[in-house]
Motif scaffolding. Structure first.
Motif, PDB file in Angstrom:
ATOM      1  N   ALA A 183       0.843  -1.188   0.000  1.00 41.60           N
ATOM      2  CA  ALA A 183       0.000   0.000   0.000  1.00 41.60           C
ATOM      3  C   ALA A 183       0.876   1.234   0.000  1.00 41.60           C
ATOM      4  O   ALA A 183       1.942   1.255   0.617  1.00 41.60           O
ATOM      5  N   GLY A 184       0.405   2.241  -0.715  1.00 42.21           N
ATOM      6  CA  GLY A 184       1.156   3.482  -0.757  1.00 42.21           C
ATOM      7  C   GLY A 184       0.386   4.523  -1.535  1.00 42.21           C
ATOM      8  O   GLY A 184      -0.798   4.346  -1.838  1.00 42.21           O
ATOM      9  N   THR A 185       1.067   5.621  -1.830  1.00 40.70           N
ATOM     10  CA  THR A 185       0.414   6.704  -2.554  1.00 40.70           C
ATOM     11  C   THR A 185       1.053   6.857  -3.929  1.00 40.70           C
ATOM     12  O   THR A 185       2.233   6.550  -4.123  1.00 40.70           O
ATOM     13  N   VAL A 186       0.247   7.319  -4.866  1.00 41.51           N
ATOM     14  CA  VAL A 186       0.735   7.600  -6.211  1.00 41.51           C
ATOM     15  C   VAL A 186       0.219   8.989  -6.585  1.00 41.51           C
ATOM     16  O   VAL A 186      -0.973   9.256  -6.465  1.00 41.51           O
TER      17      VAL A 186
ATOM     18  N   HIS B 234      -0.666  -2.743 -20.003  1.00 40.64           N
ATOM     19  CA  HIS B 234       0.037  -3.696 -19.156  1.00 40.64           C
ATOM     20  C   HIS B 234      -0.993  -4.415 -18.289  1.00 40.64           C
ATOM     21  O   HIS B 234      -2.155  -4.042 -18.254  1.00 40.64           O
ATOM     22  N   HIS B 235      -0.547  -5.458 -17.620  1.00 36.51           N
ATOM     23  CA  HIS B 235      -1.365  -6.031 -16.547  1.00 36.51           C
ATOM     24  C   HIS B 235      -0.434  -6.418 -15.414  1.00 36.51           C
ATOM     25  O   HIS B 235       0.790  -6.334 -15.539  1.00 36.51           O
ATOM     26  N   HIS B 236      -1.031  -6.822 -14.282  1.00 39.20           N
ATOM     27  CA  HIS B 236      -0.232  -7.085 -13.089  1.00 39.20           C
ATOM     28  C   HIS B 236      -0.257  -8.547 -12.681  1.00 39.20           C
ATOM     29  O   HIS B 236      -0.274  -8.870 -11.489  1.00 39.20           O
ATOM     30  N   GLY B 237      -0.273  -9.452 -13.683  1.00 40.65           N
ATOM     31  CA  GLY B 237      -0.202 -10.866 -13.353  1.00 40.65           C
ATOM     32  C   GLY B 237      -1.298 -11.275 -12.399  1.00 40.65           C
ATOM     33  O   GLY B 237      -2.454 -10.894 -12.569  1.00 40.65           O
ATOM     34  N   HIS B 238      -0.934 -12.021 -11.375  1.00 38.80           N
ATOM     35  CA  HIS B 238      -1.924 -12.567 -10.442  1.00 38.80           C
ATOM     36  C   HIS B 238      -2.404 -11.535  -9.409  1.00 38.80           C
ATOM     37  O   HIS B 238      -3.272 -11.848  -8.607  1.00 38.80           O
ATOM     38  N   LEU B 239      -1.841 -10.342  -9.439  1.00 37.95           N
ATOM     39  CA  LEU B 239      -2.197  -9.364  -8.412  1.00 37.95           C
ATOM     40  C   LEU B 239      -3.560  -8.726  -8.642  1.00 37.95           C
ATOM     41  O   LEU B 239      -3.921  -8.399  -9.762  1.00 37.95           O
ATOM     42  N   GLU B 240      -4.279  -8.517  -7.545  1.00 34.74           N
ATOM     43  CA  GLU B 240      -5.471  -7.680  -7.556  1.00 34.74           C
ATOM     44  C   GLU B 240      -5.027  -6.295  -7.105  1.00 34.74           C
ATOM     45  O   GLU B 240      -4.181  -6.174  -6.217  1.00 34.74           O
ATOM     46  N   SER B 241      -5.614  -5.255  -7.697  1.00 40.70           N
ATOM     47  CA  SER B 241      -5.275  -3.892  -7.316  1.00 40.70           C
ATOM     48  C   SER B 241      -6.532  -3.128  -6.953  1.00 40.70           C
ATOM     49  O   SER B 241      -7.577  -3.312  -7.573  1.00 40.70           O
ATOM     50  N   VAL B 242      -6.399  -2.257  -5.964  1.00 42.83           N
ATOM     51  CA  VAL B 242      -7.461  -1.318  -5.630  1.00 42.83           C
ATOM     52  C   VAL B 242      -6.846   0.072  -5.625  1.00 42.83           C
ATOM     53  O   VAL B 242      -5.802   0.292  -5.003  1.00 42.83           O
ATOM     54  N   ILE B 243      -7.482   0.984  -6.354  1.00 43.21           N
ATOM     55  CA  ILE B 243      -7.033   2.373  -6.404  1.00 43.21           C
ATOM     56  C   ILE B 243      -8.143   3.230  -5.815  1.00 43.21           C
ATOM     57  O   ILE B 243      -9.306   3.099  -6.205  1.00 43.21           O
ATOM     58  N   TYR B 244      -7.793   4.091  -4.874  1.00 47.95           N
ATOM     59  CA  TYR B 244      -8.751   5.023  -4.279  1.00 47.95           C
ATOM     60  C   TYR B 244      -8.318   6.425  -4.680  1.00 47.95           C
ATOM     61  O   TYR B 244      -7.182   6.823  -4.424  1.00 47.95           O
ATOM     62  N   VAL B 245      -9.226   7.145  -5.331  1.00 51.89           N
ATOM     63  CA  VAL B 245      -8.880   8.480  -5.817  1.00 51.89           C
ATOM     64  C   VAL B 245      -9.124   9.509  -4.719  1.00 51.89           C
ATOM     65  O   VAL B 245     -10.228   9.616  -4.193  1.00 51.89           O
TER      66      VAL B 245
ATOM     67  N   LEU C  51      -2.919   3.410  -3.471  1.00 55.65           N
ATOM     68  CA  LEU C  51      -2.864   2.150  -4.213  1.00 55.65           C
ATOM     69  C   LEU C  51      -2.616   0.987  -3.258  1.00 55.65           C
ATOM     70  O   LEU C  51      -1.729   1.071  -2.403  1.00 55.65           O
ATOM     71  N   CYS C  52      -3.412  -0.067  -3.401  1.00 56.29           N
ATOM     72  CA  CYS C  52      -3.194  -1.295  -2.632  1.00 56.29           C
ATOM     73  C   CYS C  52      -3.114  -2.472  -3.584  1.00 56.29           C
ATOM     74  O   CYS C  52      -3.916  -2.568  -4.518  1.00 56.29           O
ATOM     75  N   ARG C  53      -2.162  -3.359  -3.345  1.00 54.80           N
ATOM     76  CA  ARG C  53      -2.057  -4.573  -4.145  1.00 54.80           C
ATOM     77  C   ARG C  53      -2.054  -5.785  -3.217  1.00 54.80           C
ATOM     78  O   ARG C  53      -1.689  -5.686  -2.058  1.00 54.80           O
ATOM     79  N   SER C  54      -2.422  -6.939  -3.821  1.00 51.68           N
ATOM     80  CA  SER C  54      -2.654  -8.138  -3.017  1.00 51.68           C
ATOM     81  C   SER C  54      -1.386  -8.948  -2.764  1.00 51.68           C
ATOM     82  O   SER C  54      -1.457 -10.106  -2.396  1.00 51.68           O
TER      83      SER C  54
END
Length: 176
Positions: A68-71, A82-93, A141-144
């Motif tokens: 988790a972090g900020t972008v 692109h894609h992130h393979g097996h990762l799930e992503s959640v983006i909070y604006v 941004l959070c990734r699994s």
């Protein structure tokens, strides 16, 4: 009845004091961690026009299943496909306007603003765009997984990457 009574006694006498002592030692330093917003780790290769910072990852707090972090993405920034393979992503604006494109030809599109959540499933080809020509885009941004995975795809992006690219911990080179 007497057997039931015996089970009842055990936690009160013997088990309780053990649990009590046990809970203090490791958790004081390995329990809940607060990472102040002004102490995020920006010690990652950067790119003009963006700023990314890690809050929760394996290196900082030992997280194994989450990143988790900020972008922060400057106006007009876009990634390649692109894609992130097996990762799930959640983006909070938090601030600004995010446009997402996805699909085999990036043919689908959706926009999100402050307070909105974006979910990106594993293996979905996508492109992130700052939809505002003037305003910065700030996201959480959070990734699994603590691991960074990004697979660049040979799809012609619907919106050509220009100026600066969206950079985050899994697109160290801008996702093109």
């Amino acid at each position: 009845m007497s057997h039931h009574h015996h089970d009842d006694q055990k936690p009160h006498s013997h088990g309780h004091s053990d649990e009590h002592e046990h809970s203090h030692a490791p958790w004081k330093h390995n329990g809940v961690r607060v990472v102040p917003g002004n102490q995020l780790d920006g010690n990652v290769p950067s790119t003009p026009g963006m700023d990314r910072k890690a809050a929760i990852n394996f290196a900082r707090v030992g997280a194994e299943k989450l990143w988790a972090g900020t972008v922060t993405i400057h106006a007009n920034a876009k990634t390649g496909a692109h894609h992130h393979g097996h990762l799930e992503s959640v983006i909070y604006v938090i601030k600004g306007r995010a446009r997402m494109r996805w699909g085999d030809q990036l043919e689908f599109t959706a926009e999100a603003g402050p307070g909105d959540f974006i979910y990106v499933p594993p293996y979905v080809p996508h492109q992130e765009i700052n939809a505002s020509p003037t305003e910065v885009l700030e996201c959480v941004l959070c990734r699994s997984d603590g691991q960074a995975v990004s697979i660049n795809l040979d799809i012609e992006p619907v919106e050509k990457p220009e100026q600066v690219l969206w950079i985050d911990p899994t697109h160290p080179s801008g996702g093109v």
